[in-house]
Enzyme design. Structure first.
Site, PDB file in Angstrom:
ATOM      1  N   GLU A  17      -6.057  -1.956  10.551  1.00 20.76           N
ATOM      2  CA  GLU A  17      -5.040  -3.008  10.480  1.00 20.76           C
ATOM      3  C   GLU A  17      -4.475  -3.354  11.858  1.00 20.76           C
ATOM      4  OE1 GLU A  17      -2.423  -2.596   6.874  1.00 20.76           O
ATOM      5  OE2 GLU A  17      -3.358  -0.622   6.856  1.00 20.76           O
ATOM      6  N   SER A 194      -3.433  -3.615   3.861  1.00 20.15           N
ATOM      7  CA  SER A 194      -3.904  -4.973   4.158  1.00 20.15           C
ATOM      8  C   SER A 194      -5.228  -5.273   3.472  1.00 20.15           C
ATOM      9  CB  SER A 194      -4.038  -5.205   5.677  1.00 20.15           C
ATOM     10  OG  SER A 194      -2.764  -5.260   6.272  1.00 20.15           O
ATOM     11  N   ARG A 302       7.915  -2.687   1.059  1.00 21.49           N
ATOM     12  CA  ARG A 302       7.532  -3.739   0.113  1.00 21.49           C
ATOM     13  C   ARG A 302       6.826  -3.046  -1.039  1.00 21.49           C
ATOM     14  NH1 ARG A 302       3.196  -6.112   2.197  1.00 21.49           N
ATOM     15  NH2 ARG A 302       1.918  -5.300   0.497  1.00 21.49           N
ATOM     16  N   ASP A 304       4.650  -3.414  -4.550  1.00 20.24           N
ATOM     17  CA  ASP A 304       3.739  -4.358  -5.193  1.00 20.24           C
ATOM     18  C   ASP A 304       3.529  -3.982  -6.664  1.00 20.24           C
ATOM     19  OD1 ASP A 304       3.574  -5.257  -2.620  1.00 20.24           O
ATOM     20  OD2 ASP A 304       1.521  -4.570  -2.275  1.00 20.24           O
ATOM     21  N   GLU A 318       1.653  -0.229  -5.559  1.00 20.73           N
ATOM     22  CA  GLU A 318       1.840   0.644  -4.407  1.00 20.73           C
ATOM     23  C   GLU A 318       3.099   0.273  -3.645  1.00 20.73           C
ATOM     24  OE1 GLU A 318      -1.782   0.059  -2.271  1.00 20.73           O
ATOM     25  OE2 GLU A 318      -1.039  -1.690  -1.200  1.00 20.73           O
TER      26      GLU A 318
END
Length: 366
Positions: A17, A194, A302, A304, A318
């Protein structure tokens, strides 16, 4: 007038990433409140060299797959060649007192997994985001899933195995995957983000190819059942009293939200707020905070989710402890839609890092 706090923004790194990290760092450097903070950009090359001084972001971006972004969010080219950055074997500014707080923007292994967090703990420096434990747990998807199960958070069925096990028991594992998860399913490296190394699999030949791809990034491979679902995301902010943003939805330009759909194609849509019911939104926000607390999160994450179309079930996918900060990233966009602009979000994250550090020092000195 008090001096500005020197904020080291650390980006690049070893992981797959690397390129996304450069875009995130660019956005943070662009939006940080320069009346309060003096940013110190620090780049890490793919082979682990530290770049300090000059313009390390531009130097790393010259070899990046993803161009940097223009002020309007469009892609911009990047000149190649040296930009005056010094090459260091170790992160000298951390030990010499040149910075006051660190903002790691290192997505994936060797940055989001507790490694740099442990180094900063040793250096006695405050840093933005989760600590060593939460970073390591969230980065390791199977470990995080086991904790979510213990907390009673619903999720899709999954299994994990090592490359060694795959080589030794390939036929048995294929049969087990077909029986327990079925096709389609998703194959992922156990530690990455990602959507790097992620494949959607429809049959046995695709399964074999997907496992081989995932093994390029990790010795452990995660397989998850494929479900007919919408993809929801929510941003979490805080330490002891975390709060959740409004909920957003990803509508990918491809069959699923892979690396190309996130960063290369332009057809993916971000729906903010997500077109879901108030009860569903409240459930997602509550589950996000619970997941954040389960891993002992701090600062930001964040989270999800999947919203299963046939049943309406909400399933956690996750937790990302260093979410993207690019111009198209959900984490800052969700907070902006919740009333917190990018500049103030960065300021709040730095404040949370300092608050957590003060609390840690108080306990150590007690």
């Amino acid at each position: 007038m008090s001096r500005k706090l020197r904020v080291a923004v650390v980006f690049g790194g070893h992981s797959g990433e690397h390129d996304v990290s450069l875009r995130s760092a660019q956005a943070i450097l662009r939006h940080i409140d320069r009346e309060r903070f003096e940013p110190v950009p620090i780049g890490i090359t793919r082979d682990g060299q530290w770049l300090v001084g000059g313009d390390p972001l531009r130097e790393l971006a010259a070899q990046s797959r993803l161009p940097l972004e223009g002020a309007d969010g469009s892609e911009s080219g990047c000149a190649s060649g040296s930009t005056g950055a010094r090459v260091l074997a170790v992160p000298e500014p951390f030990w010499s007192g040149e910075v006051d707080v660190v903002f790691p923007v290192l997505h994936g292994p060797y940055g989001e997994d507790g490694t740099i967090q442990g180094m900063l703990e040793l250096a006695g420096l405050p840093y933005v985001g989760c600590g060593v434990l939460a970073s390591a747990v969230a980065m390791d998807k199977p470990t995080a899933k086991r904790l979510f199960t213990s907390a009673g958070l619903d999720q899709a069925r999954w299994l994990v195995f090592t490359w060694h096990e795959w080589e030794r028991e390939r036929s048995a594992l294929i049969e087990h995957i077909e029986r327990e998860l079925g096709f389609p399913c998703f194959v992922k490296p156990a530690n990455l983000g990602s959507s790097v190394g992620v494949s959607k699999v429809r049959d046995r030949p695709e399964l074999v190819a997907a496992v081989e791809l995932a093994n390029r990034y990790d010795r452990r491979i995660l397989v998850e059942e494929g479900i007919d679902a919408r993809e929801l995301e929510v941003s979490v902010l805080g330490n002891e009293e975390p709060v959740a943003s409004i909920v957003g939805e990803i509508v990918p330009s491809r069959e699923f939200y892979d690396y190309e759909a996130k960063y290369i194609d332009t057809g993916s849509q971000l729906l903010i707020p997500a077109p879901i019911s108030p009860d569903q939104a409240e459930t997602v926000r509550r589950m996000a905070i619970e997941a954040f607390r389960v891993i002992d999160g701090a600062g930001m994450a964040r989270v999800d989710f999947f919203l299963e179309r046939p049943t309406g079930r909400i399933l956690i996918n996750e937790v990302n402890t260093i979410p993207g900060f690019t111009a198209i990233s959900m984490y800052p966009k969700l907070w902006e839609a919740s009333g917190l602009c990018f500049r103030d979000l960065i300021t709040r994250l730095i404040e949370l890092a300092l608050e957590r550090h003060r609390e840690q020092r108080r306990r150590r000195s007690a």
